[in-house]
Design a protein around this motif. Sequence first.
Motif: not given
Lengths: 250, 250
Positions: A1-5, A10-14
């Motif tokens: 899970m990538i922390p939202k802060d 955004e780049s890590l989600v992609l």
Amino acid sequence: MIPKDHPRYESLVLRARIVEASKAGILADSAMIAHGRGEAFDYLIGEKTTQNAKEAVKAAAAALILAEHPVVSVNGNTTALVSEDIVRLSNTLKAPIEINLFYRTPQRVEKIEKILKEKGAKNVLGVENEKKGLIKGLKGPRANASFEGVYKADVVLVPLEDGDRAEALVANGKTVITIDLNPLSRTAKTSFVTIVDNVVRAIPLITEEVKKLRNCDETELRNILNNFDNSLNLEKSLKIISKTYADEKP
Amino acid sequence: MIPKDHPRYESLVLRARIVEASKAGILADSAMIAHGRGEAFDYLIGEKTTQNAKEAVKAAAAALILAEHPVVSVNGNTTALVSEDIVRLSNTLKAPIEINLFYRTPQRVEKIEKILKEKGAKNVLGVENEKKGLIKGLKGPRANASFEGVYKADVVLVPLEDGDRAEALVANGKTVITIDLNPLSRTAKTSFVTIVDNVVRAIPLITEEVKKLRNCDETELRNILNNFDNSLNLEKSLKIISKTYADEKP
């Protein structure tokens, strides 16, 4: 899970979507490398849609509305990153989606078809056992295009396209719209409209713009196209990148 | 087989090495994405060693010769791209190589160790079942460093390093030399010497420079270091990239 802060959330989600898609067998071997190149160029334009990308989106929408046979062409990366929005755009335009892979295998085609249909795609072309026409100027399986899709199309939206194919499509009389973060790529230079932006931002913007413009009369739409100059558009993107570097202090 | 007259031959050869290494299980999931980012930045500096990268190489060589305990740290990508030259540099410096993986698994460590030894490495550290020390400021397995390697080192050459770790190494008093194609990365900004170049070009140049400088007296070597300014070096790299864009016409 990538922390939202996380500053690069955004780049890590992609990136995670691309890694997942690679594991799921949707991507070609070097597709992750292509994604990395995109990350670098996106970083350089500031990871947001620029003003001139918005103008290119408007021209793209006008061309797609004016088209008699518009087609949305997708590859593995586009499917991995933005399949839902691709389907939404295709449904808004009532244009088919064509699966168009540089390294084509029946397994990858089948997986991509499944994803697009799960997301609500009504007309997916470029699948196996389908009547194909040949795009002149290309060799081998890369020359194949769906008879009812890209082969027949007058306007093709092909995000993240290879240079040879973009050139061949133009040589075959198609109006080519691409989305490419590198304003110096052959695809960017060859296309009629190049949206220098990340596909995940550009595709929903095209849909929005199509909805906004589709009740305009033909003259108005043709004016939008006539006022659009792709060389100027690419030059503006280059200036933004150049300025990013000129202004930075290490 | 990539034809030798392909305009992007060198770049495609490196890409093929990365794809191979990924299939061989040497790389982490997102290593290919990192390679793609590198491709983009290399393209922007013109895919050749710039004058200021050569100056950084000279400073790096001086620092490595002056070091009491120099260490060459490698990850999967460095091993995939340039293992032979890494081994040659390590042997020239009589400095150990330490395997230092961001996503560490015993399998990847073992495979990388095997490749380095096959290429003639004499002293490979950072392997399993080895006494490790902790680098302060890092969490989990990423904090581990070989007791006889990075933990003890005064000068560490860490190509393609993550920003958190580069910062922690500097905070722990190490002189950090890195090779990073992005002059704006945290690693590039934090390091004492940043060679903004492709590892495949930079590593053999460092070896050459070490051979050239190793008979210099200490004062001469210290002068080279004193005359090197990493901020200025990064600024020059930024200017080259900015100019690439400013001069291009789409």
